[in-house]
Design a protein around this motif. Structure first.
Motif, PDB file in Angstrom:
ATOM      1  N   THR A   5       0.857  -1.182   0.000  1.00 10.85           N
ATOM      2  CA  THR A   5       0.000   0.000   0.000  1.00 10.85           C
ATOM      3  C   THR A   5       0.890   1.229   0.000  1.00 10.85           C
ATOM      4  O   THR A   5       1.854   1.316   0.759  1.00 10.85           O
ATOM      5  N   TYR A   6       0.581   2.160  -0.883  1.00 10.23           N
ATOM      6  CA  TYR A   6       1.274   3.444  -0.974  1.00 10.23           C
ATOM      7  C   TYR A   6       0.283   4.514  -0.529  1.00 10.23           C
ATOM      8  O   TYR A   6      -0.826   4.579  -1.049  1.00 10.23           O
ATOM      9  N   THR A   7       0.676   5.341   0.429  1.00  9.66           N
ATOM     10  CA  THR A   7      -0.187   6.430   0.876  1.00  9.66           C
ATOM     11  C   THR A   7       0.556   7.749   0.739  1.00  9.66           C
ATOM     12  O   THR A   7       1.789   7.801   0.799  1.00  9.66           O
ATOM     13  N   GLY A   8      -0.206   8.809   0.563  1.00  6.51           N
ATOM     14  CA  GLY A   8       0.403  10.132   0.457  1.00  6.51           C
ATOM     15  C   GLY A   8      -0.658  11.181   0.229  1.00  6.51           C
ATOM     16  O   GLY A   8      -1.856  10.925   0.379  1.00  6.51           O
ATOM     17  N   GLY A   9      -0.214  12.359  -0.164  1.00  9.09           N
ATOM     18  CA  GLY A   9      -1.159  13.437  -0.416  1.00  9.09           C
ATOM     19  C   GLY A   9      -0.460  14.750  -0.662  1.00  9.09           C
ATOM     20  O   GLY A   9       0.735  14.805  -0.939  1.00  9.09           O
ATOM     21  N   CYS A  10      -1.213  15.807  -0.514  1.00  9.57           N
ATOM     22  CA  CYS A  10      -0.707  17.151  -0.781  1.00  9.57           C
ATOM     23  C   CYS A  10       0.020  17.704   0.444  1.00  9.57           C
ATOM     24  O   CYS A  10      -0.004  17.108   1.520  1.00  9.57           O
ATOM     25  N   ALA A  11       0.611  18.870   0.286  1.00  8.95           N
ATOM     26  CA  ALA A  11       1.398  19.485   1.357  1.00  8.95           C
ATOM     27  C   ALA A  11       0.551  19.895   2.564  1.00  8.95           C
ATOM     28  O   ALA A  11       1.009  19.814   3.698  1.00  8.95           O
ATOM     29  N   CYS A  12      -0.690  20.318   2.327  1.00 11.63           N
ATOM     30  CA  CYS A  12      -1.514  20.784   3.454  1.00 11.63           C
ATOM     31  C   CYS A  12      -2.391  19.689   4.050  1.00 11.63           C
ATOM     32  O   CYS A  12      -3.014  19.892   5.087  1.00 11.63           O
ATOM     33  N   GLY A  13      -2.473  18.528   3.418  1.00 15.41           N
ATOM     34  CA  GLY A  13      -3.249  17.414   3.942  1.00 15.41           C
ATOM     35  C   GLY A  13      -4.701  17.363   3.498  1.00 15.41           C
ATOM     36  O   GLY A  13      -5.425  16.448   3.879  1.00 15.41           O
ATOM     37  N   SER A  44       8.089  13.172 -11.976  1.00 21.21           N
ATOM     38  CA  SER A  44       8.255  11.784 -11.560  1.00 21.21           C
ATOM     39  C   SER A  44       6.901  11.184 -11.208  1.00 21.21           C
ATOM     40  O   SER A  44       6.028  11.885 -10.695  1.00 21.21           O
ATOM     41  N   TYR A  45       6.766   9.878 -11.478  1.00 18.28           N
ATOM     42  CA  TYR A  45       5.475   9.220 -11.299  1.00 18.28           C
ATOM     43  C   TYR A  45       5.638   7.784 -10.820  1.00 18.28           C
ATOM     44  O   TYR A  45       6.550   7.080 -11.244  1.00 18.28           O
ATOM     45  N   VAL A  46       4.707   7.349  -9.970  1.00 21.59           N
ATOM     46  CA  VAL A  46       4.498   5.941  -9.651  1.00 21.59           C
ATOM     47  C   VAL A  46       3.144   5.613 -10.266  1.00 21.59           C
ATOM     48  O   VAL A  46       2.137   6.234  -9.929  1.00 21.59           O
ATOM     49  N   VAL A  47       3.121   4.646 -11.194  1.00 20.35           N
ATOM     50  CA  VAL A  47       1.943   4.383 -12.011  1.00 20.35           C
ATOM     51  C   VAL A  47       1.260   3.090 -11.569  1.00 20.35           C
ATOM     52  O   VAL A  47       1.914   2.053 -11.431  1.00 20.35           O
ATOM     53  N   GLY A  82      -2.046  23.895  -3.807  1.00 16.99           N
ATOM     54  CA  GLY A  82      -1.525  23.844  -5.174  1.00 16.99           C
ATOM     55  C   GLY A  82      -0.666  22.635  -5.490  1.00 16.99           C
ATOM     56  O   GLY A  82      -0.204  22.489  -6.622  1.00 16.99           O
ATOM     57  N   THR A  83      -0.445  21.740  -4.531  1.00 17.78           N
ATOM     58  CA  THR A  83       0.402  20.569  -4.757  1.00 17.78           C
ATOM     59  C   THR A  83      -0.198  19.661  -5.824  1.00 17.78           C
ATOM     60  O   THR A  83      -1.360  19.254  -5.714  1.00 17.78           O
ATOM     61  N   PRO A  84       0.580  19.302  -6.873  1.00 14.65           N
ATOM     62  CA  PRO A  84       0.095  18.292  -7.817  1.00 14.65           C
ATOM     63  C   PRO A  84       0.047  16.933  -7.108  1.00 14.65           C
ATOM     64  O   PRO A  84       0.967  16.591  -6.365  1.00 14.65           O
ATOM     65  N   THR A  85      -1.032  16.198  -7.305  1.00 15.12           N
ATOM     66  CA  THR A  85      -1.186  14.925  -6.593  1.00 15.12           C
ATOM     67  C   THR A  85      -1.180  13.706  -7.517  1.00 15.12           C
ATOM     68  O   THR A  85      -0.550  12.711  -7.196  1.00 15.12           O
ATOM     69  N   GLY A 102       4.926  13.264  -2.959  1.00 20.27           N
ATOM     70  CA  GLY A 102       3.821  13.358  -2.012  1.00 20.27           C
ATOM     71  C   GLY A 102       3.592  12.101  -1.204  1.00 20.27           C
ATOM     72  O   GLY A 102       2.703  12.066  -0.351  1.00 20.27           O
ATOM     73  N   LEU A 103       4.386  11.055  -1.461  1.00 24.27           N
ATOM     74  CA  LEU A 103       4.225   9.828  -0.688  1.00 24.27           C
ATOM     75  C   LEU A 103       4.601  10.065   0.774  1.00 24.27           C
ATOM     76  O   LEU A 103       5.523  10.833   1.068  1.00 24.27           O
ATOM     77  N   ASP A 104       3.902   9.407   1.671  1.00 24.86           N
ATOM     78  CA  ASP A 104       4.263   9.476   3.080  1.00 24.86           C
ATOM     79  C   ASP A 104       5.693   8.967   3.282  1.00 24.86           C
ATOM     80  O   ASP A 104       6.411   9.445   4.153  1.00 24.86           O
ATOM     81  N   ASP A 105       6.103   8.003   2.469  1.00 21.50           N
ATOM     82  CA  ASP A 105       7.474   7.492   2.483  1.00 21.50           C
ATOM     83  C   ASP A 105       8.032   7.588   1.062  1.00 21.50           C
ATOM     84  O   ASP A 105       7.993   6.623   0.300  1.00 21.50           O
ATOM     85  N   PRO A 106       8.563   8.754   0.683  1.00 20.36           N
ATOM     86  CA  PRO A 106       9.046   8.929  -0.691  1.00 20.36           C
ATOM     87  C   PRO A 106      10.260   8.077  -1.031  1.00 20.36           C
ATOM     88  O   PRO A 106      10.601   7.932  -2.205  1.00 20.36           O
TER      89      PRO A 106
END
Length: 139
Positions: A5-13, A44-47, A82-85, A102-106
């Protein structure tokens, strides 16, 4: 079967995403559009592939543009910070590419590929071990 499982998000949450399973690609793209949108030499992308492979919560905004392939890309971003997600594709809506910054663990991002190497800028250095495609990935 043990799925990652990959989790993440924008800078402000305000926007969060979760992707389950193995990525189909981890890459950098040097197309002119990715250069302009990122303000650097590449994006960069994780697809991930498959209906429901990526779940997004929050209310992202989006904008559309035709890529070098002629296919429409839908870019999502947080309307607050404005963070691209993530990016989806009109021609194949079951593909979602998330931005690894933006991944919690980049550190989980392990690119193996560079697309649109023909558009690369001399100052945008990359790992010489990457497979470089002159254009986009094969259809």
């Amino acid at each position: 079967m043990n799925q990652r499982t990959y989790t993440g998000g924008c800078a402000c949450g305000a926007i969060r995403y979760e992707a389950t399973g193995e990525p189909v690609a981890e890459l950098h793209c040097q197309c002119r559009h990715c250069q302009m949108r990122s303000g650097t030499g590449h994006s960069s992308y994780v697809v991930f592939a498959g209906a429901g492979a990526v779940t997004v919560t929050g209310e992202p905004r989006s904008w559309r543009i035709a890529g070098d392939s002629g296919n429409e890309k839908i870019h999502a971003f947080c309307q607050t910070c404005g963070t691209p997600t993530h990016v989806t594709f009109a021609a194949n809506p079951e593909i979602t590419a998330i931005h690894p910054g933006g991944l919690d663990d980049p550190t989980r991002f392990h690119p193996t590929l560079m697309t649109y190497g023909s558009r690369g800028l001399g100052w945008d250095r990359h790992d010489p071990e990457l497979t470089v495609l002159e254009k986009g990935p094969p259809a």
